[in-house]
Design an enzyme around this catalytic site. Structure first.
Site, short mmCIF file in Angstrom:
data_model
loop_
_atom_site.label_atom_id
_atom_site.label_comp_id
_atom_site.label_asym_id
_atom_site.label_seq_id
_atom_site.Cartn_x
_atom_site.Cartn_y
_atom_site.Cartn_z
N ASP A 93 -1.28 -3.33 4.77
CA ASP A 93 0.12 -3.47 4.41
C ASP A 93 0.39 -4.67 3.54
O ASP A 93 -0.43 -5.61 3.44
CB ASP A 93 1.00 -3.53 5.67
N GLU A 152 0.25 -5.93 9.62
CA GLU A 152 -0.11 -7.34 9.82
C GLU A 152 1.02 -8.27 9.40
O GLU A 152 1.15 -9.38 9.94
CB GLU A 152 -1.38 -7.68 9.03
#
Length: 387
Positions: A93, A152
């Protein structure tokens, strides 16, 4: 190799929503081209599914890998019966796009080529390195678990590693781990811990026209700010590396109306503490600094010691520094190396990109750093120890 054309980003699609796309052969595609392709598949936290699908499909082409899926986390591992197993991990991400996709290549200062755009630093360069090597290294001298995880960049409880630990803890068992977080192709070992607290001051509400009838809690917050301004952060040596601590106000709130003396004020404080301290010791230290005041912890993440004492770690350092000419330094921020350390797996950060440019609108990575990191990890995973 020139990357295959990336479909244009659909302006009508939800922010951060990627369109389905296949990745090319991970072995023959140039690792910089692969980085650019990965970046151009938007994967803002919570929207990683299309990229996770592409990664899963791409890794599934290689017979030497056992591919696993947990939510939008994709894992692939070799099962060669080696004496050691290592983890190489990176998150899929990014933070939200800010008009900085699709990526573009430019010439920076001194003619250095850079790849510019969201995710180039944090951290699709590191992901591209891992994907390429996962496919290319059919006979690594250590068994490898390659981990590509989601969420994350958002709240810690959403992190894809949590789900893997809860559902399949054996998938993360290893002797050593490398996170491809941006380190400008240097080695950053361990990490600081992070503690968030709220320091409250109390007063008595009154009409501001008759302020003498009340007691101003915002004025009382001056003592909190005074203590912070005079605080001298420590430089703490842990296993030969120096971690720099910090204690800072990050927000302040108080008051309910323009004509009311506030009866409460809250100062949000963040303490970055060296991995020599436990979370309990960090909180005790903050309470000591603000003795006599209300201190309420709101969030805490442990630090991680460098973890370089084992032979596999020493061999990693030797292989990487032989390629980069760099040295090992302490990681001053917090990363998921702390999660691996908590699992009993010593871990380091190593990846392309300047961490100071992470999340910046002008995020850019020198393409040579992507190549250097690829060579260094390839060397380590191909290195046979002399007995």
């Amino acid at each position: 190799m020139t990357p295959s054309p990336t479909p244009p980003i659909d302006p009508a699609a939800p922010a951060g929503q990627a369109q389905p796309q296949d990745l090319p052969d991970l072995v023959t595609t140039d690792v910089v081209d692969l980085t650019q392709l990965l970046c151009d598949i938007p994967s803002v936290s919570g929207t990683e599914a299309p990229l996770a699908d592409a990664v899963e499909a791409a890794l599934g082409r290689y017979a030497h890998l056992h591919v696993l899926r947990s939510g939008n986390t994709v894992l692939a591992r070799t099962e060669l019966g080696r004496a050691e197993r290592v983890v190489v991990a990176g998150h899929l991400d990014t933070v939200p796009i800010a008009g900085n996709l699709p990526t573009r290549r430019e010439r920076g200062s001194g003619g250095t080529e850079v790849l510019r755009g969201r995710g180039t630093v944090d951290m699709k360069g590191g992901v591209a390195v891992a994907l390429h090597l996962a496919a290319a290294l059919t006979e690594p001298v250590r068994d490898v678990t390659w981990v590509f995880y989601d969420n994350e960049e958002v709240a810690a409880d959403l992190n894809g590693l949590n789900r893997v630990v809860a559902e399949h803890p054996d998938w993360l068992a290893a002797d050593f781990a490398v996170l491809g977080e941006p380190t400008a192709a240097g080695i950053e070992a361990g990490c600081n811990g992070s503690l968030h607290v709220q320091v409250r001051t109390r007063g008595r509400a009154a009409h501001s026209a008759r302020a003498w009838m009340g007691h101003n809690a915002i004025h009382e917050a001056a003592q909190v700010l005074t203590r912070l301004a005079s605080y001298e952060p420590e430089h703490v040596e842990v296993d030969g590396l120096t971690y720099i601590e910090g204690l800072n106000a990050v927000a302040i709130t108080g008051g309910i109306a323009g004509n009311v003396i506030p009866d409460e004020c809250t100062v949000a404080v963040n303490y970055r503490f060296a991995p020599a301290r436990t979370q309990a010791e960090a909180l005790a230290h903050v309470r000591e600094v603000f003795d006599g005041l209300e201190v309420d912890p709101t969030d805490s993440s442990p630090g991680a010691r460098p973890g370089l004492s084992q032979p596999v770690a020493a061999e990693f350092v030797a292989a990487v520094t032989a390629q980069t000419g760099g040295s090992v330094r302490a990681k001053q921020g917090w990363t998921d190396v702390a999660r691996f350390t908590a699992l009993g797996v010593p871990a380091v950060n190593f990846g392309p990109g300047d961490p100071l440019l992470a999340h910046a609108d002008d995020e850019a990575v020198p393409t040579e750093q992507i190549r250097v990191c690829t060579r260094a990890l390839r060397s380590w995973l191909s290195y046979t120890r002399t007995r």
